[in-house]
Structure formats: C-alpha cells, structure tokens
Motif scaffolding. Structure first.
Motif, PDB file in Angstrom:
ATOM      1  N   LEU A  14      14.644  39.547  11.171  1.00  0.00           N
ATOM      2  CA  LEU A  14      14.410  40.432  11.134  1.00  0.00           C
ATOM      3  C   LEU A  14      15.311  40.879   9.655  1.00  0.00           C
ATOM      4  CD1 LEU A  14      15.002  43.463  13.724  1.00  0.00           C
ATOM      5  CD2 LEU A  14      12.999  42.908  12.129  1.00  0.00           C
ATOM      6  N   GLY A  15      16.220  39.601   9.128  1.00  0.00           N
ATOM      7  CA  GLY A  15      17.281  39.195   7.980  1.00  0.00           C
ATOM      8  C   GLY A  15      18.644  39.586   8.420  1.00  0.00           C
ATOM      9  N   TYR A  16      18.961  39.688   9.758  1.00  0.00           N
ATOM     10  CA  TYR A  16      20.010  40.107  10.007  1.00  0.00           C
ATOM     11  C   TYR A  16      21.041  38.520   9.361  1.00  0.00           C
ATOM     12  CZ  TYR A  16      20.863  44.249  12.320  1.00  0.00           C
ATOM     13  OH  TYR A  16      20.351  45.537  12.530  1.00  0.00           O
ATOM     14  N   ARG A  17      22.389  38.193   8.817  1.00  0.00           N
ATOM     15  CA  ARG A  17      22.547  37.731   8.969  1.00  0.00           C
ATOM     16  C   ARG A  17      24.184  36.670   9.201  1.00  0.00           C
ATOM     17  NH1 ARG A  17      18.165  36.019   8.892  1.00  0.00           N
ATOM     18  NH2 ARG A  17      16.628  35.103   6.910  1.00  0.00           N
TER      19      ARG A  17
ATOM     20  N   GLY B 269      25.570  31.471  20.420  1.00  0.00           N
ATOM     21  CA  GLY B 269      25.094  29.975  20.127  1.00  0.00           C
ATOM     22  C   GLY B 269      23.872  29.423  20.250  1.00  0.00           C
ATOM     23  N   ASN B 270      23.203  29.417  21.603  1.00  0.00           N
ATOM     24  CA  ASN B 270      21.801  29.032  21.954  1.00  0.00           C
ATOM     25  C   ASN B 270      21.165  29.733  21.023  1.00  0.00           C
ATOM     26  OD1 ASN B 270      22.695  27.856  23.889  1.00  0.00           O
ATOM     27  ND2 ASN B 270      22.769  29.274  25.224  1.00  0.00           N
ATOM     28  N   ALA B 271      20.636  30.809  20.556  1.00  0.00           N
ATOM     29  CA  ALA B 271      19.844  31.563  19.719  1.00  0.00           C
ATOM     30  C   ALA B 271      19.646  31.070  18.366  1.00  0.00           C
ATOM     31  CB  ALA B 271      20.201  32.988  19.746  1.00  0.00           C
ATOM     32  N   ILE B 272      21.276  30.846  18.043  1.00  0.00           N
ATOM     33  CA  ILE B 272      20.682  30.521  16.253  1.00  0.00           C
ATOM     34  C   ILE B 272      20.908  28.979  15.947  1.00  0.00           C
ATOM     35  CG2 ILE B 272      22.335  30.432  14.954  1.00  0.00           C
ATOM     36  CD1 ILE B 272      24.729  32.391  15.235  1.00  0.00           C
ATOM     37  N   LYS B 273      21.395  28.912  17.352  1.00  0.00           N
ATOM     38  CA  LYS B 273      20.497  26.543  17.079  1.00  0.00           C
ATOM     39  C   LYS B 273      19.148  27.026  17.181  1.00  0.00           C
ATOM     40  CE  LYS B 273      21.317  22.568  19.806  1.00  0.00           C
ATOM     41  NZ  LYS B 273      19.627  22.203  20.561  1.00  0.00           N
ATOM     42  N   LYS B 274      18.234  27.646  18.189  1.00  0.00           N
ATOM     43  CA  LYS B 274      16.834  27.689  18.129  1.00  0.00           C
ATOM     44  C   LYS B 274      16.633  28.330  16.862  1.00  0.00           C
ATOM     45  CE  LYS B 274      12.704  29.291  20.888  1.00  0.00           C
ATOM     46  NZ  LYS B 274      12.742  29.515  19.813  1.00  0.00           N
ATOM     47  N   TRP B 275      17.137  29.380  16.617  1.00  0.00           N
ATOM     48  CA  TRP B 275      16.558  29.784  15.187  1.00  0.00           C
ATOM     49  C   TRP B 275      16.576  28.601  14.298  1.00  0.00           C
ATOM     50  CZ3 TRP B 275      19.089  31.229  10.463  1.00  0.00           C
ATOM     51  CH2 TRP B 275      18.420  31.989   9.873  1.00  0.00           C
ATOM     52  N   ILE B 276      17.295  27.885  13.841  1.00  0.00           N
ATOM     53  CA  ILE B 276      17.892  27.243  12.614  1.00  0.00           C
ATOM     54  C   ILE B 276      16.576  25.460  13.418  1.00  0.00           C
ATOM     55  CG2 ILE B 276      19.082  24.998  12.092  1.00  0.00           C
ATOM     56  CD1 ILE B 276      21.521  27.004  11.838  1.00  0.00           C
ATOM     57  N   GLU B 277      16.494  25.449  14.643  1.00  0.00           N
ATOM     58  CA  GLU B 277      16.209  24.061  14.290  1.00  0.00           C
ATOM     59  C   GLU B 277      14.585  24.635  14.640  1.00  0.00           C
ATOM     60  OE1 GLU B 277      16.956  23.513  18.891  1.00  0.00           O
ATOM     61  OE2 GLU B 277      18.192  21.681  18.082  1.00  0.00           O
ATOM     62  N   ASP B 278      13.843  25.921  14.765  1.00  0.00           N
ATOM     63  CA  ASP B 278      13.006  26.094  14.379  1.00  0.00           C
ATOM     64  C   ASP B 278      11.955  27.025  12.668  1.00  0.00           C
ATOM     65  OD1 ASP B 278      11.945  26.455  17.129  1.00  0.00           O
ATOM     66  OD2 ASP B 278      12.511  28.861  17.586  1.00  0.00           O
ATOM     67  N   GLY B 279      12.966  26.253  11.987  1.00  0.00           N
ATOM     68  CA  GLY B 279      12.738  26.045  10.905  1.00  0.00           C
ATOM     69  C   GLY B 279      13.096  27.535  10.120  1.00  0.00           C
TER      70      GLY B 279
ATOM     71  N   GLY C 146      15.816  28.817   8.760  1.00  0.00           N
ATOM     72  CA  GLY C 146      17.136  29.185   8.073  1.00  0.00           C
ATOM     73  C   GLY C 146      17.783  27.574   8.066  1.00  0.00           C
ATOM     74  N   THR C 147      19.027  27.963   7.879  1.00  0.00           N
ATOM     75  CA  THR C 147      20.416  27.077   7.742  1.00  0.00           C
ATOM     76  C   THR C 147      21.712  27.871   8.608  1.00  0.00           C
ATOM     77  OG1 THR C 147      21.098  26.508   5.801  1.00  0.00           O
ATOM     78  CG2 THR C 147      19.360  25.103   6.212  1.00  0.00           C
TER      79      THR C 147
END
Length: 360
Positions: free
Chosen positions: A60-63, A78-88, A90-91
């Motif tokens: 949604l845009g939270y950073r 940590g799992n959520a952030i890792k997956k979000w990054i791996e899904d392309g 963001g970084t």
C-alpha cells in the motif's frame, strides 16, 4: 502571459511537493536520514497475522515499520519484508525499520547479544533505528528471555540499570554498522539529558505515548530544543489496548478513553469528510510528530495513509489542543509489571493508576 502561467504552475507544483515531503518525512538530526512520519505499529499483532499485514502495508505504500523484541513478532515481520523484496516490490534501502532493546536486556553486557538476535530474526544486516524500550530493567530468564518473577508476583528488578554504559554499547553497535540511528522510548526529560551529556551520538528519536488526551507539551518542547524527533505510540488513544486489558486483567471498559468518539473529533472529521482517526493522526503529523498506528485491517491501513491531503484550520487545531488532560490522560504507566514503580529509573512521577493500576 503563457510564461507567467507556466511559472505559477511550476511554483504551485513545487509547493505541493515541498509540503508533501515536509509532512511525510522528518530529517534525523545527526545522520540526515529521512524518517517517514507515518509508520505501522505492530504491538499486539500476533505472528500469524502480522506477516500478511506487513506485506500488505508495504504494497500500500508504508515504508516505516515499528516493532520490538517484546512484541514477539520480529521474525514474522522479517519474513514479510524479505518476501516483499524478493518479489521485486522494493529494496531494503526503501524502508525504515525500528526495533527496541528489551527490558530484560537493558544493560551494557546484553546490548549486542539482543541486537544481533533481533537482526537475525528480522533477516537484516542493520536496523534504521534502535531504541532502549524502557528506562528500567528486569532480570532475565536465560532460557525463555522473559522477566524473572518472584513468588509474590513482583518482577525481579535489576536495580543497577546504567543508561550511560548501555548507550555507549549501542554507539559501538552503530559504529559497527548494525544500526543507523539511536533513540529512546518512555524516558523522561532528566533521563534523556543525562544520556545526552555523555553521548557521542545524541538520542535522535524519543518514542512515547502521545495523543490528543495526553499531548506531552513540556517533553515535546524539550525534544524540539534538542533536535530530537518525537514518535507517538497510541496516537488514537490505543483502542486496541481496551480489549487486551479488559480480557487479560479484568478491567472495567468504562475506564478507557474513547478519543475516536469524542464530540469535537467527530465534528471536525465530518467537516473535512474524514474519519476521526484520520483527523487525530493529521493533528499530530501537522506538528511534525511521527505516528505509528497499529492495524491489521487493509481498509484501516489505507485509511490511516490518507491523512496528508487536508489541513486542519487553526481553530480546529486549537480545539483539539484543548482536549489535553495532562498526566490524567496517560494510559500506559507500566504498573501491570507488578513492583516496577520501585525501580530507581521508573520514569513517571506520581504513578497514579489512570488505567493500568493494579494489573498483575
């Protein structure tokens, strides 16, 4: 004529961008890092729910994500952030992640141990902000990493808490690249000042309970004078805490404030065609206060983001400022940790039971 119109349009566009940037970020004093003024709070969010919630919030845009060792959800986050990054999507550099040194690790000898454990759970090399969660400390059960409790039900207090030596170890961790910024949570002015006088890197952020009923004006003035950013937890009066403490500690529901239902808040929200929650968050952000409301509902996550497209009038701001009850508006005084008021670093004067007194 066309040239004049073009200049006006450019000026207007710049003004919008400047306003948006000013409202959506605050700059930390000693690193110039930009901290989003809206973050996602994660207290009381169980692991099986928060993983999905954090991924959704990032989409949604939270950073800015705020967590803590005591919340028992760092691994899921940590799992959520890792997956979000791996899904392309963001970084890591797009994000601002805050976590906290727990009460059972609030001593110099434990700082690095807990921070490294938390980084491992978060699956990160560093966090953007590391806070001392509370100014007092408990002795730790080494097997469960939870506070030791006496037969009387009172918590075993570590009376030798030394903020200076703990802070120095946190500075070392920052120098080693494990942390970008350092701060405090639930500290009072005298405690902050003591650390500032001994610090190489002064506290950059103070996270405290702050909402329209409890506006902490004197503490905020002190922070402003010392370039310390204030983060408000419970910015909506913590409606979620009501259910938690009624169920867990058998509290009377009537003792909890209903800030969202207050007549003034509702009238202002109707005037702007906004929700009471959006008005209360805008009220704080407009004063350069960072807010970290917690929600697991996608609708409310989106709703809490839509707070930057309207301005409260000076009269409305004053109306909300008049809701301040001072110390009587405090919700969290930590007396649910039985005996904590006996600790020499208990941060609050006159620990009257506003809501939490008598909790076991």
């Amino acid at each position: 004529m066309n040239c004049g119109i073009r200049v006006l349009r450019l000026a207007f566009k710049f003004q919008i961008r400047y306003y948006s940037r000013k409202m959506k970020h605050v700059k930390l004093s000693q690193t110039d890092d930009l901290m989003p003024t809206l973050g996602l709070g994660t207290w009381q969010a169980p692991s099986d729910v928060i993983e999905t919630t954090v991924y959704k919030a990032l989409d949604l845009g939270y950073r800015h994500i705020d967590t803590a060792f005591n919340y028992n959800n760092e691994e899921a986050i940590g799992n959520a952030i890792k997956k979000w990054i791996e899904d392309g999507k963001g970084t890591r550099k797009d994000l601002f992640i805050t976590t906290k040194l727990p009460h059972v690790g609030n001593r110099a000898s434990d700082v690095r141990k807990f921070l490294e454990l938390q980084l491992s759970r978060l699956k990160m090399d560093y966090v953007d902000l590391y806070l001392i969660h509370v100014p007092f400390a408990f002795y730790c059960n080494p097997e469960t990493l939870t506070p030791l409790i006496q037969h009387s039900g009172e918590y075993m207090l570590d009376m030798e808490t030394n903020h200076i030596t703990t802070w120095k170890k946190m500075e070392e961790c920052r120098n080693d690249g494990l942390v970008r910024n350092l701060g405090l949570s639930n500290f009072n002015e005298a405690q902050i000042l003591k650390i500032m006088k001994a610090a190489e890197l002064k506290p950059q952020v103070l996270q405290v309970e702050l909402h329209a009923y409890f506006q902490q004006m004197e503490l905020r003035k002190f922070c402003s004078e010392n370039n310390i950013v204030v983060t408000a937890y419970a910015p909506l009066g913590s409606p979620g805490a009501k259910e938690h403490f009624v169920n867990k500690y058998d509290y009377n529901p009537d003792t909890f404030p209903d800030l969202l239902g207050h007549k003034d808040v509702k009238e202002i929200s109707e005037a702007h065609k906004k929700t009471p929650a959006q008005v209360l968050l805008n009220f704080l952000v407009a004063q350069k206060i960072v807010v970290i409301p917690k929600s697991t509902s996608e609708h409310r996550l989106q709703e809490n983001m839509d707070i930057f497209d309207f301005d409260l009038t000076p009269a409305e701001m004053n109306r909300l400022k008049k809701l301040d009850k001072g110390e009587e508006g405090r919700i969290f005084n930590f007396l649910f940790w039985k005996g904590v008021e006996s600790h020499p670093e208990y941060p609050f004067k006159n620990p009257k039971a506003v809501v939490m007194e008598g909790a076991q």
